[in-house]
Design an enzyme around this catalytic site. Structure first.
Site, PDB file in Angstrom:
ATOM      1  N   GLU A  74       0.840  -1.102  -0.028  1.00 55.52           N
ATOM      2  CA  GLU A  74       0.099  -0.015   0.068  1.00 55.52           C
ATOM      3  C   GLU A  74       0.772   1.268  -0.105  1.00 55.52           C
ATOM      4  OE1 GLU A  74      -2.863   2.826   0.439  1.00 55.52           O
ATOM      5  OE2 GLU A  74      -2.995   0.590  -0.719  1.00 55.52           O
ATOM      6  N   HIS A  97       2.380   1.791  -3.398  1.00 57.89           N
ATOM      7  CA  HIS A  97       1.162   2.423  -3.942  1.00 57.89           C
ATOM      8  C   HIS A  97       0.989   3.947  -3.872  1.00 57.89           C
ATOM      9  CE1 HIS A  97      -3.016   2.963  -5.703  1.00 57.89           C
ATOM     10  NE2 HIS A  97      -2.498   2.376  -6.813  1.00 57.89           N
TER      11      HIS A  97
END
Length: 140
Positions: A70, A73
């Site tokens: 995450e 990202h």
């Protein structure tokens, strides 16, 4: 709209703008693929309910792979926004149509960032069951 507005840059000489535009597009495709990885691995809550921070920190302590996925990202998405702004800035020397589309891409990127922030802050990424599990996909 005239054809000359689309194809003729305002600057003289050879423009590197098309290479930049293709590079920004290619990078954004990588961000989309990485976003699919976030979704497929159910790592959307890897940074907890914090945005823009990750687990309340600028550089989070890595305790789980979901955090790495995450956080990566988020970094990639931030760089994609910066690249879109850079593209828009470089488009000043291009035709009116190119400037308009480059500006539109920045608007869409900011909108996407706000949607992502909303999903995190409203807790809509953890425990989402909309991704099919292996047992359900084997039935197809």
């Amino acid at each position: 709209m005239k054809a000359s507005e689309v194809a003729t840059p305002r600057s003289s000489g050879h423009s590197s703008f098309p290479k930049l535009a293709w590079g920004v597009l290619g990078y954004n495709l990588l961000v989309i693929v990485w976003g699919a990885l976030v979704r497929a691995t159910k790592s959307g809550a890897g940074c907890g309910g914090h945005w823009p921070l990750c687990n309340g920190e600028v550089l989070p302590e890595v305790t789980e792979m979901a955090t790495v996925i995450e956080f990566t990202h988020r970094i990639m998405s931030g760089l994609a926004l910066v690249s879109a702004v850079w593209l828009w800035w470089k488009a000043r020397a291009e035709s009116a149509v190119v400037r308009k589309w480059a500006g539109g891409s920045v608007v869409f990127m900011i909108t996407e960032a706000l949607v992502g922030a909303g999903l995190v802050l409203w807790g809509l990424v953890a425990g989402d069951t909309s991704v099919r599990s292996e047992e359900h996909t084997s039935e197809l």
